[in-house]
Design an enzyme around this catalytic site. Structure first.
Site, PDB file in Angstrom:
ATOM      1  N   GLY A 115      53.397  73.460  19.835  1.00 42.44           N
ATOM      2  CA  GLY A 115      54.334  73.246  20.926  1.00 42.44           C
ATOM      3  C   GLY A 115      55.434  74.290  20.897  1.00 42.44           C
ATOM      4  O   GLY A 115      55.640  74.979  19.899  1.00 42.44           O
ATOM      5  N   CYS A 116      56.157  74.402  22.004  1.00 42.90           N
ATOM      6  CA  CYS A 116      57.179  75.456  22.097  1.00 42.90           C
ATOM      7  C   CYS A 116      58.360  75.180  21.166  1.00 42.90           C
ATOM      8  O   CYS A 116      58.711  76.024  20.328  1.00 42.90           O
ATOM      9  CB  CYS A 116      57.643  75.608  23.533  1.00 42.90           C
ATOM     10  SG  CYS A 116      58.167  74.074  24.345  1.00 42.90           S
ATOM     11  N   TYR A 117      58.987  74.003  21.276  1.00 42.89           N
ATOM     12  CA  TYR A 117      60.103  73.673  20.379  1.00 42.89           C
ATOM     13  C   TYR A 117      59.653  73.705  18.920  1.00 42.89           C
ATOM     14  O   TYR A 117      60.350  74.216  18.039  1.00 42.89           O
ATOM     15  CB  TYR A 117      60.653  72.277  20.685  1.00 42.89           C
ATOM     16  CG  TYR A 117      61.422  72.129  21.956  1.00 42.89           C
ATOM     17  CD1 TYR A 117      62.592  72.851  22.195  1.00 42.89           C
ATOM     18  CD2 TYR A 117      61.012  71.219  22.931  1.00 42.89           C
ATOM     19  CE1 TYR A 117      63.316  72.675  23.361  1.00 42.89           C
ATOM     20  CE2 TYR A 117      61.732  71.035  24.093  1.00 42.89           C
ATOM     21  CZ  TYR A 117      62.888  71.770  24.307  1.00 42.89           C
ATOM     22  OH  TYR A 117      63.608  71.591  25.464  1.00 42.89           O
TER      23      TYR A 117
END
Length: 305
Positions: A115-117
């Site tokens: 995921g990005c975060y």
């Protein structure tokens, strides 16, 4: 050699950017399903059967259904959803995570895109735990801001229509979908407090890890541990705070597959913040998927990036 690639869910934000990165490459042939049949299970299974590798750009439940649809076929999968990021049967697609991670991705049939975060958070925390500078049982807080494109079509439309606020904090129930993968892939045993937010810009992200300092955990020690871990990496750089200045700009790496980590603070007052900046649709999504594809197919890792 030419490889056949199927992007299941290519009409979404991540899928579109992956397609843009692949469509001009001579060694890649993109398989497309007639738009009128894109939800037709038979048409999609035919596409999976034709592909050497498929990338799933779907909501979690649809991604799980796609995996079942491809069962028994000779096709390798990259899943860009949250569905399989803590599944031990899937290899976590963060090549810079550990010394052997790139080799594990290269030989895997099933790869889960981070995921990005969590890409930013894991990139900071995992090396610091390995270096003994953060404890697995430590109480941590992670703060972050992302561009609105990370929220999908509905949030993008809300901002483009002018109906969204300039900034908002969310995920306050501490059940954000990225928390499990942050814990699993860093080794944290205590759930961190995670405070994500969205700003009025399309792409870009800054993830922050505040830390108290002591005689062992100094700003220099934090920097050295991170710089050593990522030495020689193409897409993750660790830079001195002085090279960045007093302001961190989440959009600085937009349009790239880069992530930049820096350490800021004051040893005299015992407080520091480690910061990771990346494009939430680059290293945080489509760029990471293409990087994993390149590794899995033994292609130039920088191709399309």
């Amino acid at each position: 050699m030419e490889y056949s690639i199927f992007i299941d869910g290519e009409a979404g934000t991540t899928g579109l950017q992956i397609r843009e990165r692949l469509e001009s490459r001579e060694e890649i042939r993109l398989i497309q399903v007639d738009p009128a049949r894109r939800k037709d299970a038979d048409a999609r299974r035919e596409a999976f059967a034709e592909a050497d590798l498929a990338i799933l750009c779907l909501p979690d439940e649809a991604a799980r259904e796609a995996v079942e649809l491809a069962r028994g076929l000779d096709v390798r999968l990259i899943d860009a959803s949250t569905a399989h990021r803590v599944d031990e049967r899937w290899t976590f697609g963060f090549p810079e995570l550990a010394a052997d991670q790139r080799d594990r991705i290269a030989s895997a049939r099933l790869v889960s895109n981070p995921g990005c975060y969590s890409t930013g958070a894991i990139a900071m925390i995992a090396p610091l735990i390995a270096a003994g500078l953060v404890d697995e049982d430590e109480y941590l807080a992670i703060n972050a801001v992302s561009g609105y494109s990370g929220g999908g079509k509905a949030l993008i439309a809300e901002y483009e229509d002018g109906g969204a606020p300039d900034h908002f904090v969310y995920g306050l129930n501490q059940r954000h979908k990225h928390i499990p993968e942050i814990m699993v892939h860093t080794g944290l045993r205590v759930q961190p407090i995670f405070a994500p937010s969205v700003g009025n810009f399309a792409q870009g992200m800054a993830v922050q890890l505040p830390l108290h300092l002591d005689e062992q955990r100094t700003t220099a020690a934090l920097f050295e541990a991170l710089a050593d871990h990522y030495a020689g990496q193409q897409f993750v750089e660790v830079v001195e705070a002085g090279e960045i200045g007093a302001r961190i700009v989440p959009t600085d790496l937009n349009g790239t597959n880069m992530m930049r980590i820096s350490v800021h603070g004051d040893d005299d007052n015992g407080c520091a913040t480690v910061v990771a900046v990346l494009d939430n649709l680059g290293k945080g999504a489509s760029g990471a998927a293409v990087q994993n594809l390149n590794i899995m197919l033994d292609l130039d890792e920088e191709a399309g990036l």
